[in-house]
Design an enzyme around this catalytic site. Sequence first.
Site, PDB file in Angstrom:
ATOM      1  N   TRP A 125       0.912  -1.157   0.044  1.00  0.00           N
ATOM      2  CA  TRP A 125       0.108  -0.002   0.135  1.00  0.00           C
ATOM      3  C   TRP A 125       0.881   1.182   0.095  1.00  0.00           C
ATOM      4  O   TRP A 125       0.472   2.236  -0.566  1.00  0.00           O
ATOM      5  CB  TRP A 125      -0.977  -0.217   1.154  1.00  0.00           C
ATOM      6  CG  TRP A 125      -1.836   1.225   1.213  1.00  0.00           C
ATOM      7  CD1 TRP A 125      -3.048   1.207   0.896  1.00  0.00           C
ATOM      8  CD2 TRP A 125      -1.465   2.529   2.064  1.00  0.00           C
ATOM      9  NE1 TRP A 125      -3.522   2.555   1.169  1.00  0.00           N
ATOM     10  CE2 TRP A 125      -2.781   3.408   1.977  1.00  0.00           C
ATOM     11  CE3 TRP A 125      -0.400   2.849   2.554  1.00  0.00           C
ATOM     12  CZ2 TRP A 125      -2.740   4.471   2.309  1.00  0.00           C
ATOM     13  CZ3 TRP A 125      -0.440   4.160   3.112  1.00  0.00           C
ATOM     14  CH2 TRP A 125      -1.430   5.080   2.917  1.00  0.00           C
ATOM     15  N   HIS A 126       1.842   1.224   0.551  1.00  0.00           N
ATOM     16  CA  HIS A 126       2.828   2.247   0.832  1.00  0.00           C
ATOM     17  C   HIS A 126       3.372   2.680  -0.523  1.00  0.00           C
ATOM     18  O   HIS A 126       3.899   3.953  -0.823  1.00  0.00           O
ATOM     19  CB  HIS A 126       3.729   2.203   2.168  1.00  0.00           C
ATOM     20  CG  HIS A 126       3.362   2.355   3.363  1.00  0.00           C
ATOM     21  ND1 HIS A 126       2.729   1.588   4.089  1.00  0.00           N
ATOM     22  CD2 HIS A 126       3.138   3.627   4.068  1.00  0.00           C
ATOM     23  CE1 HIS A 126       2.111   2.099   5.194  1.00  0.00           C
ATOM     24  NE2 HIS A 126       2.330   3.322   5.221  1.00  0.00           N
ATOM     25  N   GLY A 127       3.959   1.702  -1.160  1.00  0.00           N
ATOM     26  CA  GLY A 127       4.582   2.060  -2.626  1.00  0.00           C
ATOM     27  C   GLY A 127       4.870   0.562  -3.136  1.00  0.00           C
ATOM     28  O   GLY A 127       5.029  -0.263  -2.628  1.00  0.00           O
TER      29      GLY A 127
END
Lengths: 393, 536
Positions: free
Chosen positions: B399-401
């Site tokens: 989700w963060h990257g």
Amino acid sequence: MTTETKPSTTLSDSRRRMRGHLPHAFLLTPWQWCTVVILFLCVVFGLPKGCKSWETFEPEVNYRVPYEASQDYWQYERHLDDRNESDTIYFVGDSVVWGEYVSPDGTWSAFLNEQSGGKPQFVNQALNGLYPLALEGLITHYAEGLSGRKVMLHCNLLWMSSPQADLSQAKEQVFNHPTLVPQFRPRIPSYHADIDTRLGRAIGHRWSFLGWVRHLQIQYWDQKDPYAWTLADDGKYPPSYPNTYRMPWSELDFTLLSEPNPDPERGVDSKRHSPWSTDGIGTQRFDWVELKDSLQWAAFQRLCKLLQQRNNQFIIILGPFNKHIMAPENRTRFESIESGVKQWFVSTNIPFVATELLDSALYGDASHPLTEGYRNLAVELWNDPNFTDWLSQ
Amino acid sequence: MLFHTWTFLIFFPIVFLGYLALKKTPLRIPWLLAASYVFYGWWNPYYLLLIVYSTALDYYVVAWMETCGPPGSKPSPDHGWGDLFSFKLPHASLNAAAWVGRLGLFGSVLLWFVGPLGSRAVCFLSGILCLTIMFAAARRSRKAWLWASMLNNLSLLFYFKYADFFIENANQLFTRMGMSMQWPEAATLMPFGWEYLLPVGISFYTFQSMSYTIDYYLGNLAREKNFLRFATYVAFFPQLVAGPIERASSLLPQFEAAPKIRLKDLSDGASLFLIGLFKKLALANYLSFYVERVYGMPDEYSGAALALATIAFAWQIYFDFSGYTDMARGIALMMGYKLMLNFNRPYLATSLGDFWSRWHISLSTWFRDYVYIPLGGNRNGPVKAYLYLGITFLLSAIWHGAAWTFIVWGVLHALGTMITRELERKEWYHERVPIAVKRFLVFGFVTFAWIFFRAETMQDAWLIVTRIVSSAWSDPAMPALMLGLIALIWVYQWLQESNLRPWTETAWFKVAGSVFMLIWLCFFSSSGGAFIYFQF
């Protein structure tokens, strides 16, 4: 991730020990906010005033705002307010008035003071790097103290010598004093700052406290905000960081920036102080902008109207532009523009003096005279009947 | 638009005054929605297309889901592929959905073959959308509609956020396998020559929008019938681009009636905004300069500088993100809306589980409620619980990257959480190890993991780790002022969880502190860019 589906033995000790779950202690009540606002306003209005008494500012006769402090408009305003004798005449303009190649005692205003018998009557109220669009902003926002005073306003046609100088070309340009130019109207095609920067600059003019903060940054922290100052490097490779272990407030010694003495960049002994022709550049062609299309000329006209509205008794000093530098076929266009400028002064009843062309060797470039040039200009002006009439009013 | 800009300083009073004027009229919600779209469109008006798409998708999916019976109802076994081209579905809206799917699919296929290369991404995404709608309409099941929502929301997210990472790795794999095939870069698939940019906050509003559909599917909330109100929930500007990720069950009811704005809401909201502004401008931005300097060229800095830059980054990201959410909560509160707490002094956590109950709470609870617990949570024994935990952390990392550094960061946190959970079950650790030591260990671990989060590449991350432990420690050239600020912050946070907290809540402390923050902001606030979490 919070992975516990129910409280269990893994409930942390810290949570058990927490005093409630409020994340911040700084939730103020309305009354506390009122106190904060009052205290903050005291600081905002009090500190700049206090600063004026803490800082030693005793300008000499021919003082000009130092080059390094050119963007310190708070200091400019302060200089204006400090020289408020009734017979003071403020000479306002760009680097021609400021004296690009000369020391403070070699400027136009310095020689005018000499002509007046050493009486400190003429004040160099110019800034380096100005141009009509910025000058308009400077006088509008930082020169309320000029209202009703005697002002000599310099008009330099150099700013109409090309679309680039006029800031009317669409290509983005980096130029001096961007904070002073009109941020929204009239639109400046060369100025591409984003809307937030423009808003910030527009608001900054109206909140003098921010100007004072900028004054501190310029005078004490090498034109940087204190954070950037602590992180600044020496520009070498590998870099070193001279301010790393110094605290910003330790620099506040209340000693203002002054011009270097001797100045390697300015004055008769400096390398730069030499006739333009010695650079080997030769004559130049200028792509003059028509007066009707010129943003700089429009700004100058607005500035004249502003001075009229503020009941200033002012006179325009036109030139001296270095015609020697101009290619011969380019002069007709210049003369037509110069003539148009003069016609406008006549039509609006604004007194003006058009200076004579100096000897070629007395110019440092297209518009800046050298020390002897300023001396000649001062003598010429002092003997000009229009000028003496205006002086005696 | 950023909260700490002059533009917002003009924007918010206009929105707020308009809101006060329209608060008791039916125009309240349209006004908020318009303000939210202006706020979001300020970056790039084209982004609005995506948020409107995401909003419309979940609104209509839930409307169609409603026609499939109450939660728990099973689809009839005779509903299936045979109904894909049926003209007589039992509900008019399902018929409409099916037709939208069929015509859309036809158009997508046609455009794929006759349109330019730049239209392929749109064709692919709309093709998935139409197929899932057709299938869900034919199945007439809540679950099919849920999948339709998730698949389409995640497809959009995948294309803008992960496509490049996926294509790059796939192409590398093809090369290693000796295949000549190479997939085109995601940027070449953009329609109309538009720039391929990650839309700000797409992960936040996609998750927020999806939570509504999932909660409706689970029967946790009723359908929102007013489209504008639902659109305002998805796009509510204070928390649109960086959270907190609000649940529909919490925020939607607040939009139903005009909230009562008390004087206390205004003062509390202003306080939160000031704190957030201070965190961002006075702390996070300052720390970022040092972090960028060191992390930009890690091979040129000593172990001491790298270690200090990592600690500085730990505080930078905390102040940056929690500062944003403080401002978001403050702005919402001034308008009478309460957003959830997102940070609760995470660096005072005594275990990794505790850390995640204090850090980005809205995201960690989202993953807990929609991933970890539905997978089985800790109901199936410790082995499966840790497996689910690992999956949850992996998804959170993604989700963060899209980068291996984020994946390593997620794996580290999963391992750390398992270890500290086990340790907390041991009596000697639970009872005898002092809290200060636990906090120090957790902070050390979290800070170590941040190396992978912050480093540009895995090579950089590994270089930083090795240089911290092996290179000679020389002068790190970290400003003394910065070190002092970090020390002060630490002391303040400890005070907050100590017996001395009441002392920090006295009126004089709060007033003096607030005046100090305002003056400090005037002198020391440094110009800085966007918030770190805008990229997620």
